[in-house]
Write an enzyme that holds these catalytic residues in place. Structure first.
Site, PDB file in Angstrom:
ATOM      1  N   GLY A  49     -56.799 -22.523  40.471  1.00  0.00           N
ATOM      2  CA  GLY A  49     -56.178 -23.618  39.719  1.00  0.00           C
ATOM      3  C   GLY A  49     -56.864 -24.028  38.429  1.00  0.00           C
ATOM      4  O   GLY A  49     -56.211 -24.385  37.460  1.00  0.00           O
ATOM      5  N   GLU A 104     -62.666 -28.861  38.680  1.00  0.00           N
ATOM      6  CA  GLU A 104     -61.483 -28.736  39.540  1.00  0.00           C
ATOM      7  C   GLU A 104     -60.202 -28.933  38.735  1.00  0.00           C
ATOM      8  O   GLU A 104     -60.229 -29.574  37.676  1.00  0.00           O
ATOM      9  CB  GLU A 104     -61.524 -29.851  40.604  1.00  0.00           C
ATOM     10  CG  GLU A 104     -62.013 -29.403  41.971  1.00  0.00           C
ATOM     11  CD  GLU A 104     -60.936 -28.688  42.778  1.00  0.00           C
ATOM     12  OE1 GLU A 104     -60.006 -28.098  42.192  1.00  0.00           O
ATOM     13  OE2 GLU A 104     -61.035 -28.725  44.014  1.00  0.00           O
ATOM     14  N   ASP A 105     -59.088 -28.444  39.250  1.00  0.00           N
ATOM     15  CA  ASP A 105     -57.791 -28.734  38.623  1.00  0.00           C
ATOM     16  C   ASP A 105     -57.302 -30.118  39.050  1.00  0.00           C
ATOM     17  O   ASP A 105     -57.070 -30.989  38.226  1.00  0.00           O
ATOM     18  CB  ASP A 105     -56.759 -27.635  38.957  1.00  0.00           C
ATOM     19  CG  ASP A 105     -56.578 -27.365  40.455  1.00  0.00           C
ATOM     20  OD1 ASP A 105     -57.335 -27.920  41.273  1.00  0.00           O
ATOM     21  OD2 ASP A 105     -55.665 -26.597  40.812  1.00  0.00           O
ATOM     22  N   ASP A 108     -56.936 -34.282  45.269  1.00  0.00           N
ATOM     23  CA  ASP A 108     -55.822 -34.930  45.962  1.00  0.00           C
ATOM     24  C   ASP A 108     -56.378 -35.709  47.156  1.00  0.00           C
ATOM     25  O   ASP A 108     -56.856 -36.832  47.008  1.00  0.00           O
ATOM     26  CB  ASP A 108     -54.836 -33.822  46.366  1.00  0.00           C
ATOM     27  CG  ASP A 108     -53.548 -34.328  46.961  1.00  0.00           C
ATOM     28  OD1 ASP A 108     -53.238 -35.516  46.816  1.00  0.00           O
ATOM     29  OD2 ASP A 108     -52.810 -33.524  47.589  1.00  0.00           O
ATOM     30  N   LYS A 136     -55.522 -37.503  41.694  1.00  0.00           N
ATOM     31  CA  LYS A 136     -54.498 -38.235  42.453  1.00  0.00           C
ATOM     32  C   LYS A 136     -55.235 -39.229  43.343  1.00  0.00           C
ATOM     33  O   LYS A 136     -55.250 -39.102  44.570  1.00  0.00           O
ATOM     34  CB  LYS A 136     -53.693 -37.256  43.324  1.00  0.00           C
ATOM     35  CG  LYS A 136     -52.774 -36.315  42.573  1.00  0.00           C
ATOM     36  CD  LYS A 136     -52.036 -35.432  43.591  1.00  0.00           C
ATOM     37  CE  LYS A 136     -50.949 -34.602  42.986  1.00  0.00           C
ATOM     38  NZ  LYS A 136     -50.317 -33.695  43.995  1.00  0.00           N
ATOM     39  N   PHE A 157     -45.712 -33.469  42.748  1.00  0.00           N
ATOM     40  CA  PHE A 157     -46.379 -32.171  42.814  1.00  0.00           C
ATOM     41  C   PHE A 157     -46.310 -31.527  41.442  1.00  0.00           C
ATOM     42  O   PHE A 157     -45.234 -31.308  40.894  1.00  0.00           O
ATOM     43  CB  PHE A 157     -45.736 -31.272  43.877  1.00  0.00           C
ATOM     44  CG  PHE A 157     -46.612 -30.120  44.211  1.00  0.00           C
ATOM     45  CD1 PHE A 157     -47.685 -30.283  45.084  1.00  0.00           C
ATOM     46  CD2 PHE A 157     -46.406 -28.883  43.631  1.00  0.00           C
ATOM     47  CE1 PHE A 157     -48.534 -29.215  45.370  1.00  0.00           C
ATOM     48  CE2 PHE A 157     -47.248 -27.814  43.907  1.00  0.00           C
ATOM     49  CZ  PHE A 157     -48.310 -27.987  44.784  1.00  0.00           C
ATOM     50  N   LEU A 158     -47.479 -31.248  40.860  1.00  0.00           N
ATOM     51  CA  LEU A 158     -47.550 -30.756  39.494  1.00  0.00           C
ATOM     52  C   LEU A 158     -47.769 -29.252  39.430  1.00  0.00           C
ATOM     53  O   LEU A 158     -48.480 -28.685  40.265  1.00  0.00           O
ATOM     54  CB  LEU A 158     -48.696 -31.455  38.752  1.00  0.00           C
ATOM     55  CG  LEU A 158     -48.665 -32.978  38.732  1.00  0.00           C
ATOM     56  CD1 LEU A 158     -49.804 -33.513  37.885  1.00  0.00           C
ATOM     57  CD2 LEU A 158     -47.338 -33.489  38.206  1.00  0.00           C
ATOM     58  N   ASP A 164     -50.363 -24.272  40.561  1.00  0.00           N
ATOM     59  CA  ASP A 164     -49.301 -23.442  41.119  1.00  0.00           C
ATOM     60  C   ASP A 164     -48.510 -24.142  42.200  1.00  0.00           C
ATOM     61  O   ASP A 164     -48.936 -25.137  42.789  1.00  0.00           O
ATOM     62  CB  ASP A 164     -49.906 -22.184  41.756  1.00  0.00           C
ATOM     63  CG  ASP A 164     -50.593 -22.493  43.093  1.00  0.00           C
ATOM     64  OD1 ASP A 164     -51.441 -23.416  43.133  1.00  0.00           O
ATOM     65  OD2 ASP A 164     -50.260 -21.842  44.099  1.00  0.00           O
ATOM     66  N   ARG A 170     -48.236 -20.949  37.187  1.00  0.00           N
ATOM     67  CA  ARG A 170     -49.573 -21.218  36.619  1.00  0.00           C
ATOM     68  C   ARG A 170     -49.640 -21.030  35.106  1.00  0.00           C
ATOM     69  O   ARG A 170     -50.468 -21.630  34.442  1.00  0.00           O
ATOM     70  CB  ARG A 170     -50.612 -20.272  37.241  1.00  0.00           C
ATOM     71  CG  ARG A 170     -50.933 -20.543  38.705  1.00  0.00           C
ATOM     72  CD  ARG A 170     -52.242 -19.854  39.069  1.00  0.00           C
ATOM     73  NE  ARG A 170     -52.417 -19.668  40.501  1.00  0.00           N
ATOM     74  CZ  ARG A 170     -52.931 -20.568  41.325  1.00  0.00           C
ATOM     75  NH1 ARG A 170     -53.333 -21.719  40.869  1.00  0.00           N
ATOM     76  NH2 ARG A 170     -53.049 -20.307  42.615  1.00  0.00           N
TER      77      ARG A 170
HETATM   78  P1  IMP Z   1     -57.282 -31.710  48.307  1.00  0.00           P
HETATM   79  O1  IMP Z   1     -58.205 -30.936  49.180  1.00  0.00           O
HETATM   80  O2  IMP Z   1     -56.179 -32.373  49.102  1.00  0.00           O
HETATM   81  O3  IMP Z   1     -57.981 -32.707  47.420  1.00  0.00           O
HETATM   82  O4  IMP Z   1     -56.497 -30.669  47.440  1.00  0.00           O
HETATM   83  C1  IMP Z   1     -56.974 -30.189  46.283  1.00  0.00           C
HETATM   84  C2  IMP Z   1     -56.352 -28.850  45.912  1.00  0.00           C
HETATM   85  O5  IMP Z   1     -54.957 -28.801  46.238  1.00  0.00           O
HETATM   86  C3  IMP Z   1     -56.429 -28.660  44.417  1.00  0.00           C
HETATM   87  O6  IMP Z   1     -57.578 -27.934  44.089  1.00  0.00           O
HETATM   88  C4  IMP Z   1     -55.156 -27.928  44.105  1.00  0.00           C
HETATM   89  O7  IMP Z   1     -55.371 -26.526  44.141  1.00  0.00           O
HETATM   90  C5  IMP Z   1     -54.180 -28.294  45.192  1.00  0.00           C
HETATM   91  N1  IMP Z   1     -53.238 -29.340  44.726  1.00  0.00           N
HETATM   92  C6  IMP Z   1     -53.235 -30.656  45.021  1.00  0.00           C
HETATM   93  N2  IMP Z   1     -52.215 -31.293  44.407  1.00  0.00           N
HETATM   94  C7  IMP Z   1     -51.580 -30.339  43.688  1.00  0.00           C
HETATM   95  C8  IMP Z   1     -50.438 -30.369  42.797  1.00  0.00           C
HETATM   96  O8  IMP Z   1     -49.797 -31.409  42.525  1.00  0.00           O
HETATM   97  N3  IMP Z   1     -50.084 -29.186  42.245  1.00  0.00           N
HETATM   98  C9  IMP Z   1     -50.754 -28.012  42.482  1.00  0.00           C
HETATM   99  N4  IMP Z   1     -51.821 -27.941  43.287  1.00  0.00           N
HETATM  100  C10 IMP Z   1     -52.220 -29.095  43.898  1.00  0.00           C
HETATM  101 MG    MG Z   2     -53.654 -24.471  44.437  1.00  0.00          MG
END
Ligand code: IMP
Ligand code: MG
Length: 183
Positions: A49, A104-105, A108, A136, A157-158, A164, A170
């Protein structure tokens, strides 16, 4: 429309344009260059990402640095977190005693980041900070501190600019809200 083509892309809403991302990235890079001036910096990008964000961010940072990548899988093929983080590629540089900035991208739930933070801390860097393009914040399930954040969003969801949905989208230069991802 501020973008060409992309007619093939499903229901979408423009959230951050290429220009908005570029100017915010420049601000973050300036702040990082100031904060780490005179220090040894290693940037670790989280694949896949963050690959485009890292490429743009490092080119705007005005100081010596090293770059490496780490890879984890947390989402499977859908848009709902599986809750389990699988570690698939480790870093190759030695970071012991160095200042690490993890890029990080999106943060969440915080599950991926807390897993990565622990893993990198175990390698004994002099410091560890986090930079994310998008936060987020309100969806956090595990509390993790973010030091540099590009944009905050509440929901949606972005995709695009590295982000992706099932490995698609992407390559778009802008970030869109994907209006109807399959769960
Ligand atoms: P977390 O572990 O829930 O914080 O998720 C983080 C990972 O989920 C990020 O590194 C992204 O790869 C993916 N992710 C979370 N939200 C999105 C979104 O809106 N679009 C695309 N990927 C996301
Ligand atoms: Mg991802």
């Amino acid at each position: 429309m501020p973008f060409a083509k992309l007619d093939y892309m499903p229901d979408k809403k423009l959230i951050f344009s290429k220009d908005q991302i570029q100017s915010r990235t420049k601000e973050l890079a300036e702040q990082i260059s100031r904060d780490y001036a005179g220090k040894e910096l290693v940037i670790i990008g989280v694949l896949s990402g963050a690959f485009i964000f890292v490429a743009d961010l490092v080119r705007a940072i005005d100081m010596p640095l090293e770059i490496d990548f780490i890879r984890v899988a947390s989402y499977g093929a859908g848009s709902v977190s599986s809750g389990t983080v699988t570690f698939t590629k480790d870093i190759e540089l030695s970071i012991k005693g160095k200042n690490v900035l993890l890029v990080e991208d999106i943060v969440d739930t915080g599950k991926t980041l807390s897993f990565l933070k622990q893993h990198i801390s175990d390698k004994k860097p002099a410091s560890l900070k986090i930079c994310t393009l998008i936060d987020k914040k309100e969806r956090r399930e595990i509390s993790v501190n973010v030091d540099y954040s590009g944009f905050e969003i509440k929901e949606g969801f972005l995709v695009g600019y590295g982000l992706d949905y099932a490995e698609q989208h992407r390559h778009y230069p802008h970030i869109f809200h994907l209006l109807s991802p399959k769960k």
